[in-house]
Design an enzyme around this catalytic site. Structure first.
Site, PDB file in Angstrom:
ATOM      1  N   ARG A   2       0.857  -1.195  -0.167  1.00  0.00           N
ATOM      2  CA  ARG A   2      -0.067  -0.155  -0.068  1.00  0.00           C
ATOM      3  C   ARG A   2       0.891   1.252   0.088  1.00  0.00           C
ATOM      4  NH1 ARG A   2      -4.967  -1.018   2.098  1.00  0.00           N
ATOM      5  NH2 ARG A   2      -5.637  -3.477   1.466  1.00  0.00           N
ATOM      6  N   ARG A   6      -5.113   6.245   0.205  1.00  0.00           N
ATOM      7  CA  ARG A   6      -5.803   7.473   0.811  1.00  0.00           C
ATOM      8  C   ARG A   6      -4.959   8.570   1.634  1.00  0.00           C
ATOM      9  NH1 ARG A   6     -10.843   3.728   2.502  1.00  0.00           N
ATOM     10  NH2 ARG A   6      -8.942   2.726   3.013  1.00  0.00           N
ATOM     11  N   ARG A  15      -9.534   9.826  -6.707  1.00  0.00           N
ATOM     12  CA  ARG A  15     -10.833   8.817  -6.374  1.00  0.00           C
ATOM     13  C   ARG A  15     -12.282   9.669  -6.058  1.00  0.00           C
ATOM     14  NH1 ARG A  15     -13.131   5.697  -4.840  1.00  0.00           N
ATOM     15  NH2 ARG A  15     -12.813   4.616  -2.878  1.00  0.00           N
ATOM     16  N   ASP A  51      -5.161  -5.093  -6.536  1.00  0.00           N
ATOM     17  CA  ASP A  51      -5.581  -5.316  -5.407  1.00  0.00           C
ATOM     18  C   ASP A  51      -5.738  -7.099  -5.436  1.00  0.00           C
ATOM     19  OD1 ASP A  51      -6.960  -4.429  -2.736  1.00  0.00           O
ATOM     20  OD2 ASP A  51      -7.759  -6.402  -3.252  1.00  0.00           O
ATOM     21  N   TYR A 128     -11.098 -14.722   2.141  1.00  0.00           N
ATOM     22  CA  TYR A 128     -12.069 -13.865   1.457  1.00  0.00           C
ATOM     23  C   TYR A 128     -13.135 -14.596   0.917  1.00  0.00           C
ATOM     24  CZ  TYR A 128      -9.586  -9.843   3.056  1.00  0.00           C
ATOM     25  OH  TYR A 128      -8.929  -8.633   3.670  1.00  0.00           O
TER      26      TYR A 128
HETATM   27  O1  CP3 Z   1       0.890  -0.087  -2.458  1.00  0.00           O
HETATM   28  C1  CP3 Z   1       0.134  -0.121  -3.711  1.00  0.00           C
HETATM   29  O2  CP3 Z   1       0.143   1.043  -4.300  1.00  0.00           O
HETATM   30  C2  CP3 Z   1      -0.350  -1.479  -4.427  1.00  0.00           C
HETATM   31  C3  CP3 Z   1      -1.804  -1.626  -4.095  1.00  0.00           C
HETATM   32  C4  CP3 Z   1      -2.291  -2.548  -3.145  1.00  0.00           C
HETATM   33  C5  CP3 Z   1      -3.665  -2.500  -2.825  1.00  0.00           C
HETATM   34  N1  CP3 Z   1      -4.108  -3.619  -2.059  1.00  0.00           N
HETATM   35  C6  CP3 Z   1      -4.509  -1.450  -3.160  1.00  0.00           C
HETATM   36  C7  CP3 Z   1      -5.656  -1.094  -2.287  1.00  0.00           C
HETATM   37  C8  CP3 Z   1      -1.779  -3.813  -2.490  1.00  0.00           C
HETATM   38  C9  CP3 Z   1      -0.657  -4.556  -2.613  1.00  0.00           C
HETATM   39  C10 CP3 Z   1      -3.105  -4.352  -1.726  1.00  0.00           C
HETATM   40  C11 CP3 Z   1      -2.970  -5.813  -1.186  1.00  0.00           C
HETATM   41  C12 CP3 Z   1      -4.346  -5.970  -0.420  1.00  0.00           C
HETATM   42  N2  CP3 Z   1      -5.591  -5.923  -0.678  1.00  0.00           N
HETATM   43  C13 CP3 Z   1      -4.027  -6.859   0.762  1.00  0.00           C
HETATM   44  C14 CP3 Z   1      -2.740  -7.490   1.156  1.00  0.00           C
HETATM   45  C15 CP3 Z   1      -2.420  -6.688   1.946  1.00  0.00           C
HETATM   46  C16 CP3 Z   1      -2.972  -6.340   3.450  1.00  0.00           C
HETATM   47  O3  CP3 Z   1      -3.381  -5.073   3.512  1.00  0.00           O
HETATM   48  O4  CP3 Z   1      -2.838  -7.089   4.176  1.00  0.00           O
HETATM   49  C17 CP3 Z   1      -5.534  -7.209   1.129  1.00  0.00           C
HETATM   50  C18 CP3 Z   1      -6.020  -7.848   2.356  1.00  0.00           C
HETATM   51  C19 CP3 Z   1      -6.179  -6.356   0.223  1.00  0.00           C
HETATM   52  C20 CP3 Z   1      -8.109  -6.304   0.215  1.00  0.00           C
HETATM   53  C21 CP3 Z   1      -8.238  -5.096   0.480  1.00  0.00           C
HETATM   54  N3  CP3 Z   1      -8.291  -3.884  -0.524  1.00  0.00           N
HETATM   55  C22 CP3 Z   1      -8.856  -4.445   1.772  1.00  0.00           C
HETATM   56  C23 CP3 Z   1      -9.228  -5.277   2.970  1.00  0.00           C
HETATM   57  C24 CP3 Z   1      -9.144  -3.004   1.318  1.00  0.00           C
HETATM   58  C25 CP3 Z   1     -10.117  -2.255   2.284  1.00  0.00           C
HETATM   59  C26 CP3 Z   1      -9.350  -1.580   3.277  1.00  0.00           C
HETATM   60  C27 CP3 Z   1      -9.591  -0.132   3.358  1.00  0.00           C
HETATM   61  O5  CP3 Z   1      -8.615   0.581   3.650  1.00  0.00           O
HETATM   62  O6  CP3 Z   1     -10.702   0.226   3.085  1.00  0.00           O
HETATM   63  C28 CP3 Z   1      -8.856  -2.752   0.004  1.00  0.00           C
HETATM   64  C29 CP3 Z   1      -8.919  -1.609  -0.530  1.00  0.00           C
HETATM   65  C30 CP3 Z   1      -7.606  -0.944  -1.231  1.00  0.00           C
HETATM   66  N4  CP3 Z   1      -6.594  -1.611  -1.841  1.00  0.00           N
HETATM   67  C31 CP3 Z   1      -7.220   0.293  -1.366  1.00  0.00           C
HETATM   68  C32 CP3 Z   1      -6.116   0.208  -1.930  1.00  0.00           C
HETATM   69  C33 CP3 Z   1      -5.225   1.499  -2.286  1.00  0.00           C
HETATM   70  C34 CP3 Z   1      -8.175   1.642  -0.633  1.00  0.00           C
HETATM   71  C35 CP3 Z   1      -9.134   1.661  -1.700  1.00  0.00           C
HETATM   72  C36 CP3 Z   1      -9.886   3.172  -1.856  1.00  0.00           C
HETATM   73  O7  CP3 Z   1     -10.882   3.277  -0.980  1.00  0.00           O
HETATM   74  O8  CP3 Z   1      -9.405   3.943  -2.359  1.00  0.00           O
END
Ligand code: CP3
Length: 318
Positions: A2, A6, A15, A51, A128
């Site tokens: 990540r 945000r 966004r 993601d 999931y």
């Molecule tokens: O770092 C980067 O730029 C790469 C992007 C990246 C995202 N998700 C973008 C994202 C990576 C490497 C992930 C991996 C991911 N996604 C994981 C493994 C790492 C971890 O966090 O344990 C998991 C479990 C997910 C599943 C996921 N995606 C969840 C649970 C959520 C919601 C959580 C939240 O903060 O709302 C996401 C959304 C997500 N994935 C966002 C981003 C930038 C936020 C989305 C937004 O609202 O803009």
């Protein structure tokens, strides 16, 4: 881990105009978002904007991100019969992710630093699919594993075959390394970890071209013995383990990444920078350590603190 997100005003602006999934599916937006942290933070590697849950769609699940509830998958995978209904052959991956491949090719052309591709580790994607959303205790998943281990392993096998294709596409398009995220491994006992995480990660490793594999799991400290035997190139650690102990247990050929609790990003920038220096003092002069956080960047930390942390690492390694 990540990098983009945000906590960046530029990402929040994007966004306002696009949903998260729109960004993930549009090659120009993938490229722009992947580049954001390079410009704003000056990190040494880029991570593809995507993601771990995108792969659920070609497996037959509908994915939705709700602003309050996070990711939602439907239908919730509820039975052995539903595992059988997942198409056995992942022959549409190249079609579904053609935009991702195009973005990776373009990023490879633009970037002067390596690009990391990624996917979920099979157990975490299974959790999931089974829970249908983020679950804190994985009770449905763990109950399934106890009640019907055979169909649970059949599901992991199916997920593996999709994941191999997805990661192969990323490697072929130009990713320099591939990271596997086992974010929910922390809910398992060490023997369950050895049975449902380790073999499937190794299966992915053995089915892919020769490319460095980084394995992240939450709960790193509980599984040090199992991780030491795992056939991956880098262990990406959360903050649950002592780095010296992890280093002592892993073979010298395995690198370590991570370990800083992202909650330190709520400290004042100079305090966060000094915690980083303390961590680097602990590992210095290990050449096989890659600085990273132990998990993703929270959405509401100040960008300046993230910048101060990266600057502290760069200053230290100069
Ligand atoms: O770092 C980067 O730029 C790469 C992007 C990246 C995202 N998700 C973008 C994202 C990576 C490497 C992930 C991996 C991911 N996604 C994981 C493994 C790492 C971890 O966090 O344990 C998991 C479990 C997910 C599943 C996921 N995606 C969840 C649970 C959520 C919601 C959580 C939240 O903060 O709302 C996401 C959304 C997500 N994935 C966002 C981003 C930038 C936020 C989305 C937004 O609202 O803009």
């Amino acid at each position: 881990m990540r990098q983009a997100g945000r906590y960046m005003p530029q990402y929040r602006e994007l966004r306002r105009r696009h949903t998260f999934l729109e960004i993930c599916r549009n090659p120009e937006l993938i490229v722009a978002t992947t580049l954001l942290p390079i410009d704003l933070l000056d990190v040494d590697a880029a991570i593809l904007f995507a993601d771990i849950l995108l792969l659920a769609e070609p497996m037959g699940f509908k994915l939705h991100f709700d602003d309050h509830q996070g990711p939602l998958l439907s239908p919730q995978l509820g039975s052995t019969r539903a595992v059988d209904a997942i198409p056995p052959s992942p022959d549409n991956i190249y079609e579904v992710f053609s935009g991702t491949a195009a973005a990776i090719r373009e990023l490879k052309r633009i970037l002067k630093i390596p690009l990391i591709g990624f996917a979920a580790a099979p157990f975490t994607l299974a959790s999931y699919l089974i829970e249908g959303r983020t679950s804190r205790d994985l009770s449905v998943t763990k109950r399934w594993l106890i009640e019907d281990p055979e169909s649970f392993h059949a599901l992991l096998e199916k997920i593996c075959s999709y994941t191999v294709e997805y990661l192969r596409l990323q490697a072929e398009a130009g990713a320099a390394a591939l990271q596997l995220f086992d974010s929910w491994a922390c809910q398992l006992s060490p023997s369950q970890f050895a049975s449902v995480c380790v073999p499937y990660v190794e299966k992915l490793r053995n089915s892919l071209p020769d490319i460095p594999i980084i394995y992240f799991c939450r709960g790193t400290g509980c599984y040090i013995d199992e991780l030491a035997r795992m056939k991956v190139d880098v262990i990406s650690a959360d903050w649950s383990c002592d780095l010296a102990q992890l280093r002592g247990a892993l073979p010298a050929t395995m690198a370590i990444q991570g370990n800083l609790d992202p909650i330190w990003l709520y400290a004042k920038p100079h305090e966060a920078a000094s915690i980083v220096r303390r961590l680097l003092d602990e590992v210095f002069p290990d050449p096989a350590y890659i600085f990273n956080l132990g998990h993703g960047i929270p959405p509401d930390v100040p960008l300046e603190t993230v910048q101060a942390v990266v600057a502290a690492v760069k200053e230290y390694s100069r």
